[in-house]
Design an enzyme around this catalytic site. Structure first.
Site, PDB file in Angstrom:
ATOM      1  CE1 TYR A 116      -3.183   3.025   0.678  1.00 41.80           C
ATOM      2  CE2 TYR A 116      -2.056   3.284   2.787  1.00 41.80           C
ATOM      3  CZ  TYR A 116      -2.938   3.762   1.828  1.00 41.80           C
ATOM      4  OH  TYR A 116      -3.561   4.971   2.019  1.00 41.80           O
TER       5      TYR A 116
HETATM    6  N1  LIG Z   1      -8.848   7.448   5.638  1.00 42.17           N
HETATM    7  C1  LIG Z   1      -7.577   7.551   5.991  1.00 42.17           C
HETATM    8  O1  LIG Z   1      -7.234   7.486   7.189  1.00 42.17           O
HETATM    9  C2  LIG Z   1      -6.515   7.792   4.942  1.00 42.17           C
HETATM   10  C3  LIG Z   1      -5.199   8.049   5.379  1.00 42.17           C
HETATM   11  C4  LIG Z   1      -4.211   8.267   4.435  1.00 42.17           C
HETATM   12  C5  LIG Z   1      -4.522   8.250   3.084  1.00 42.17           C
HETATM   13  N2  LIG Z   1      -5.799   7.983   2.684  1.00 42.17           N
HETATM   14  C6  LIG Z   1      -6.062   7.961   1.235  1.00 42.17           C
HETATM   15  O2  LIG Z   1      -7.182   8.789   0.977  1.00 42.17           O
HETATM   16  C7  LIG Z   1      -7.907   8.274  -0.131  1.00 42.17           C
HETATM   17  C8  LIG Z   1      -9.363   8.158   0.228  1.00 42.17           C
HETATM   18  O3  LIG Z   1      -9.472   7.295   1.326  1.00 42.17           O
HETATM   19  P1  LIG Z   1     -10.849   7.076   2.091  1.00 42.17           P
HETATM   20  O4  LIG Z   1     -10.538   6.977   3.530  1.00 42.17           O
HETATM   21  O5  LIG Z   1     -11.866   8.028   1.618  1.00 42.17           O
HETATM   22  O6  LIG Z   1     -11.200   5.603   1.604  1.00 42.17           O
HETATM   23  P2  LIG Z   1     -12.504   5.066   0.874  1.00 42.17           P
HETATM   24  O7  LIG Z   1     -12.270   3.611   0.670  1.00 42.17           O
HETATM   25  O8  LIG Z   1     -13.715   5.491   1.578  1.00 42.17           O
HETATM   26  O9  LIG Z   1     -12.421   5.826  -0.524  1.00 42.17           O
HETATM   27  C9  LIG Z   1     -11.726   5.335  -1.634  1.00 42.17           C
HETATM   28  C10 LIG Z   1     -12.742   5.190  -2.744  1.00 42.17           C
HETATM   29  O10 LIG Z   1     -12.083   4.698  -3.903  1.00 42.17           O
HETATM   30  C11 LIG Z   1     -12.987   3.806  -4.518  1.00 42.17           C
HETATM   31  N3  LIG Z   1     -12.236   2.874  -5.358  1.00 42.17           N
HETATM   32  C12 LIG Z   1     -11.436   1.863  -4.943  1.00 42.17           C
HETATM   33  N4  LIG Z   1     -10.953   1.213  -6.008  1.00 42.17           N
HETATM   34  C13 LIG Z   1     -11.456   1.833  -7.105  1.00 42.17           C
HETATM   35  C14 LIG Z   1     -11.328   1.624  -8.490  1.00 42.17           C
HETATM   36  N5  LIG Z   1     -10.575   0.615  -8.994  1.00 42.17           N
HETATM   37  N6  LIG Z   1     -11.974   2.444  -9.339  1.00 42.17           N
HETATM   38  C15 LIG Z   1     -12.735   3.458  -8.865  1.00 42.17           C
HETATM   39  N7  LIG Z   1     -12.915   3.701  -7.559  1.00 42.17           N
HETATM   40  C16 LIG Z   1     -12.267   2.890  -6.687  1.00 42.17           C
HETATM   41  C17 LIG Z   1     -13.692   3.105  -3.392  1.00 42.17           C
HETATM   42  O11 LIG Z   1     -14.930   2.535  -3.806  1.00 42.17           O
HETATM   43  C18 LIG Z   1     -13.855   4.213  -2.385  1.00 42.17           C
HETATM   44  O12 LIG Z   1     -15.108   4.864  -2.506  1.00 42.17           O
HETATM   45  C19 LIG Z   1      -7.252   6.958  -0.507  1.00 42.17           C
HETATM   46  O13 LIG Z   1      -6.421   7.191  -1.619  1.00 42.17           O
HETATM   47  C20 LIG Z   1      -6.431   6.597   0.707  1.00 42.17           C
HETATM   48  O14 LIG Z   1      -5.292   5.861   0.344  1.00 42.17           O
HETATM   49  C21 LIG Z   1      -6.801   7.755   3.579  1.00 42.17           C
END
Ligand SMILES: NC(=O)c1ccc[n+]([C@@H]2O[C@H](COP(=O)([O-])OP(=O)(O)OC[C@H]3O[C@@H](n4cnc5c(N)ncnc54)[C@H](O)[C@@H]3O)[C@@H](O)[C@H]2O)c1
Length: 322
Positions: A152
């Site tokens: 990741y």
């Molecule tokens: N939530 C956290 O604590 C956190 C921390 C650091 C980084 N991030 C990053 O922030 C971003 C958003 O995270 P989040 O917490 O909203 O997670 P989340 O899983 O709620 O959102 C990610 C979205 O991407 C969509 N997705 C996944 N694979 C896909 C694909 N192949 N095609 C289209 N859509 C796809 C999912 O359906 C989901 O709605 C991510 O890139 C994650 O790596 C999140």
């Protein structure tokens, strides 16, 4: 009122919908794209009701490059907020190829399409996981050592470098944001539904009548449990808005956190208090491999270059969940 239109990938996700919410409130048009792998259409429906407008939503896999290209050529976009990703650290060890495809390769292809269709701004969701497991009690700085310990984290770091290439092209703007641990919600309809973040894990356990678990109580921290930087999702959205509206170039990589650490035990106690379950037993288990004692953001760059500081306290973030 601006006439900007932004494409938000992961637009039915936890962070994507919070960004959309704030962008719409700021007068921007948004177009949402999500495969619904983890995202929820109910969040999009909530935003439509709240803002009383028809928000375009494409149920598309980011790896379907023809479908993504069709969206980008259908209208002109001011920028892309790219949150779509797979984000479960444990799962990334089991499915490294899928993580590479979604988090890295699809980002490279999206950047190519952005370039092809003249989309100038790009805000990429990166992560503190690029810092890996630092052996220090100092906050992480953007130019400090990078050593992801999971597929990741590696896929996000590799994607960052491609975003940086895009940002270095004259005329382009934006940043890769390294989010720390995201908590809180703007409303119950937009709650985090992920299985890996501490607060949803603790709540899930309590809902099932099970005891929350602390992994490791012998770390060199004040109470012996791991310390992390918990930043409210509404602050994450505000950072995106600040970047979208920035009038001067931003650093290519910016930490988005609070600069304050909270321990696992503190978080669990706050959740227990908020749910009036303070007398619940908490299980103390051995350390997990790869968990650093301390992982917090140095937030000076965000403050200096973007005028961004987090506003929400941890107590407010936890209270927002109920
Ligand atoms: N939530 C956290 O604590 C956190 C921390 C650091 C980084 N991030 C990053 O922030 C971003 C958003 O995270 P989040 O917490 O909203 O997670 P989340 O899983 O709620 O959102 C990610 C979205 O991407 C969509 N997705 C996944 N694979 C896909 C694909 N192949 N095609 C289209 N859509 C796809 C999912 O359906 C989901 O709605 C991510 O890139 C994650 O790596 C999140």
């Amino acid at each position: 009122m601006t006439h900007e239109t932004w494409l938000i990938t992961g637009g039915a996700g936890y962070i994507g919908t919070h960004v959309a919410d704030l962008f719409i409130a700021d007068g921007k048009n948004v177009v949402l794209l999500d495969s619904l792998y983890q995202g929820l259409e109910s969040r999009v429906i909530h935003l439509r009701k709240k803002h009383n407008q028809e928000i375009p939503f494409h149920i598309v896999d980011i790896r379907d490059y023809t479908a993504v290209e069709n969206i980008l050529k259908s209208q002109s976009f001011t920028g892309i907020v790219h949150t779509a990703a797979l984000k479960a650290v444990g799962e990334s060890v089991e499915k490294p190829n899928e993580y590479k495809e979604v988090n890295y390769t699809a980002t490279v292809e999206l950047l190519k399409l952005a370039q092809k269709y003249g989309v100038k701004k790009f805000l990429f969701s990166s992560t503190a996981a690029v810092y890996g497991s630092p052996d220090t009690m100092e906050p992480c700085r953007e130019n400090g050592p990078l050593s992801p310990i999971s597929p990741y984290g590696s896929t996000k770091l590799d994607a960052e470098s491609k975003v940086t290439e895009f940002l270095n092209t004259p005329g382009n703007a934006g940043s890769s944001f390294r989010f720390f641990n995201v908590v809180g919600t703007a409303s119950l309809e937009l709650l985090d539904n992920s299985v890996e973040n501490l607060v949803p894990i603790v709540l899930g356990k309590l809902n099932k009548g099970e005891a929350p678990v602390i992994f490791g109580i012998d770390y060199p921290t004040t109470d012996g449990t791991c310390v992390r930087d918990y930043v409210d999702v509404r602050d994450i959205a505000a950072a995106h808005l600040a970047a979208a509206n920035a009038t001067k170039p931003l650093p290519g990589i910016i930490n988005i956190g609070t600069g304050r650490g909270a321990s696992v035990r503190e978080i669990i106690n706050l959740v227990l208090k908020a749910t009036s379950k303070s007398d619940t037993e908490v299980i103390e288990a051995p350390r997990r491999a790869g968990d650093p004692a301390f992982l917090c953001a140095d937030v000076d760059l965000a403050a200096k270059e973007m005028g961004f500081r987090s506003k929400y306290s941890l107590e407010e973030s936890i209270r927002s969940l109920f």
